[in-house]
Motif scaffolding. Structure first.
Motif, short mmCIF file in Angstrom:
data_model
loop_
_atom_site.label_atom_id
_atom_site.label_comp_id
_atom_site.label_asym_id
_atom_site.label_seq_id
_atom_site.Cartn_x
_atom_site.Cartn_y
_atom_site.Cartn_z
N SER A 83 -9.41 4.92 5.52
CA SER A 83 -9.17 5.79 4.36
C SER A 83 -8.14 6.85 4.72
O SER A 83 -7.99 7.20 5.90
N SER A 91 0.81 -1.22 0.00
CA SER A 91 0.00 0.00 0.00
C SER A 91 0.84 1.27 0.00
O SER A 91 0.30 2.36 -0.17
N ASP A 124 0.41 3.94 -2.99
CA ASP A 124 -0.64 4.98 -3.05
C ASP A 124 -1.51 4.94 -4.30
O ASP A 124 -2.02 5.98 -4.75
N LEU A 125 -1.71 3.76 -4.86
CA LEU A 125 -2.62 3.62 -6.00
C LEU A 125 -4.04 3.39 -5.48
O LEU A 125 -4.24 2.66 -4.51
N SER A 126 -5.02 3.98 -6.13
CA SER A 126 -6.41 3.84 -5.71
C SER A 126 -6.92 2.42 -5.96
O SER A 126 -6.34 1.67 -6.76
N LYS A 127 -8.02 2.08 -5.31
CA LYS A 127 -8.65 0.76 -5.52
C LYS A 127 -8.99 0.56 -6.99
O LYS A 127 -8.84 -0.54 -7.53
N GLU A 128 -9.47 1.63 -7.63
CA GLU A 128 -9.86 1.55 -9.04
C GLU A 128 -8.66 1.20 -9.92
O GLU A 128 -8.76 0.36 -10.82
N THR A 129 -7.52 1.83 -9.65
CA THR A 129 -6.31 1.55 -10.43
C THR A 129 -5.81 0.13 -10.17
O THR A 129 -5.45 -0.59 -11.10
N GLY A 133 -1.73 7.80 0.43
CA GLY A 133 -2.42 6.80 1.24
C GLY A 133 -2.17 6.95 2.74
O GLY A 133 -1.39 7.79 3.19
N SER A 173 0.95 13.24 -6.11
CA SER A 173 0.13 12.74 -4.99
C SER A 173 -0.03 13.86 -3.98
O SER A 173 0.82 14.75 -3.86
N ASP A 185 -3.39 11.24 -7.48
CA ASP A 185 -4.02 10.38 -6.47
C ASP A 185 -3.71 10.94 -5.08
O ASP A 185 -2.70 11.63 -4.89
N GLY A 237 -5.62 1.20 3.03
CA GLY A 237 -6.27 0.94 1.74
C GLY A 237 -7.41 -0.04 1.81
O GLY A 237 -8.08 -0.29 0.80
#
Length: 286
Positions: A44, A9, A12-17, A264, A234, A261, A40
């Motif tokens: 949040s 984690s 720092d990539l989003s769940k969507e990515t 995180g 970021s 993004d 993640g």
């Protein structure tokens, strides 16, 4: 896919990515008020920033050996080659733990095909490396090519960032109490970068306007071939500032792709709200 890509984690990539690129992410841990959360997954970044603004000092911890073992074995037993590119070993013990587990598993399973690699990168600097190799994996590139290109990207990734309040870096042991106090008093904004995976002060700048202008200048001094690379920004709950910086970069350079993004929970717990970080390559893989 010929190769599965794993990350933690700290990217720092989003769940969507993560979902779009078929990535498996191992969460670092964040502790607030003696309550432990999975970065993640069960907390949040906004929750972390709100707690910091109210005076809390979140603690972070690495991925456990058990989590690595369970995840690695899952792929080994399916004869699925994989690569785990890790958060910088200078910022977390996660890489060392993963290497220890790698050694144990390879002694147990002779045919295990996987590697654990130290990116010496963090946040979206690390995330950009992961995005690139995940795209290669989806395209069906070979294990060897993905490993080589991933290591090249990690070696050539620039991290330029600033924090809104030096107090957070002081709490995390990154700057001295005097530096934090003087910086806040004089409205001095620190610019930091990464050297061999470690956070290192770069410049001190007075005032935000000069700060963003200087960050844009540094891209020109250190980066190259902007039309053929993805840049990332970021932010610690400061989307408007991140978008403003992205617009400045697009006006100055021929950049087609800027990925934005939020920082995180685990990285943000040290950097604090208001942090802005910029990532780009200083050389392109040929």
């Amino acid at each position: 896919m010929n190769v599965q890509i794993l990350c933690d984690s700290g990217c720092d990539l989003s769940k969507e990515t993560l979902e779009a690129l078929s990535l498996e992410m191992l969460p670092l841990k964040v502790t607030i008020n003696n309550e432990e959360y999975e970065d993640g997954k069960t907390i949040s970044p906004l929750q972390v920033y709100e707690s910091m603004r109210s005076g809390e000092a979140p603690k972070t911890s690495q991925v456990s050996p058990q989590a690595f073992r369970e995840t690695f074995i899952k792929y080994v037993e399916k004869d699925q080659p994989f690569l785990y590119f890790a958060l910088s070993s200078k910022l977390s013990g996660t890489y060392q733990t993963a290497k220890m587990v790698e050694q144990e598993i390879k002694e147990e399973y002779e045919n295990a095909k996987f590697e654990v690699i130290d990116t010496k990168a963090a946040s979206l600097g690390y995330g950009l490396v992961i995005m690139r190799i995940a795209e290669l994996a989806k395209e069906g590139s070979s294990y060897e090519d993905i490993l080589e290109i991933g290591e090249y990207h990690a070696d050539h990734m620039e991290h330029i960032f600033t924090v809104d309040d030096l107090e957070y870096l002081y709490r995390g042991g990154r700057v001295s109490r005097t530096a934090a106090f003087v910086g806040s008093l004089l409205k001095i904004k620190p610019l930091l970068h990464m050297e061999d995976g470690k956070l290192v002060p770069l410049e001190k700048i007075r005032g935000s306007k000069k700060l963003w202008k200087r960050m844009v200048e540094i891209i020109g001094e250190r980066g190259k071939d902007f039309e053929n690379q993805r840049i990332a920004i970021s932010h610690g709950d400061a989307l408007e500032t991140a978008e403003h910086l992205a617009d400045m970069i697009k006006q100055e350079y021929n950049v087609k792709d800027i990925h934005i993004d939020m920082i995180g929970s685990s990285i943000g717990a040290h950097a604090g709200p208001g942090t802005i970080a910029l990532f780009f390559l200083n050389d392109i893989y040929q």
